[in-house]
Design an enzyme around this catalytic site. Sequence first.
Site, short mmCIF file in Angstrom:
data_model
loop_
_atom_site.label_atom_id
_atom_site.label_comp_id
_atom_site.label_asym_id
_atom_site.label_seq_id
_atom_site.Cartn_x
_atom_site.Cartn_y
_atom_site.Cartn_z
CB VAL A 104 -15.47 20.05 34.48
CG1 VAL A 104 -15.91 21.10 35.51
CG2 VAL A 104 -15.85 18.22 34.97
CB CYS A 105 -14.80 24.48 33.34
SG CYS A 105 -14.16 25.77 33.58
CB THR A 106 -12.57 26.11 28.74
OG1 THR A 106 -11.33 25.45 29.91
CG2 THR A 106 -13.43 26.94 29.39
#
Length: 206
Positions: A104-106
Amino acid sequence: MPEAKRRISVVLFEGFELLDVFGPVELFRLDPSLFDVELIAPHAGPVRSSQGPEVIATSSFADAAHPDIVLVPGGQGTRALAADAGFLGWLAEWAADARLVTSVCTGSALLAAAGLLDGFRATSNKRAFAWAASHGASVEWVPQARWVEDGTRWTSSGVAAGMDMTAAIIASIHGAEVAARVGDAAELDVHTDASWDPFAEKNGLV
């Protein structure tokens, strides 16, 4: 025949993003018959999030069982870990043979830096996209996507996008009806179109 119960191993670290973890965990565990969830970290015990609250990891990286489905969150802590050779080496070896490797995300920057996204398509948080996309030797970074599924690799855009990706993972394993039931139980208006991504334009990526 129904899919067997799967195990989600969530990789925690100092400075992880709370919703990156607990948005997906909420959906995975709304029906406890579908998934088990374990939280792992460098050491068993409390791990501080980007937002401040601490979460208890139940096992250390050294003691973590061979993973079934891996989930790597983002957060401010990814900046240091993306250059941490010890962590990246452990992640590359531990997650290499997992059934699914997700972020998820970075968190996708950590997967890329560990070589786990080489040869795959992937996305990341749009505000940090340039930084995330600077990692990995041969990753096809997709700037406009809510999430990207490429074989055994699933990566999502920023923070809340992880819940949409999670619903899609649940659908891929247990079927669309089960995923819809879980979304309804959470009163979540799930985006089922992986290409829906207004944030790419807002951040000048398209």
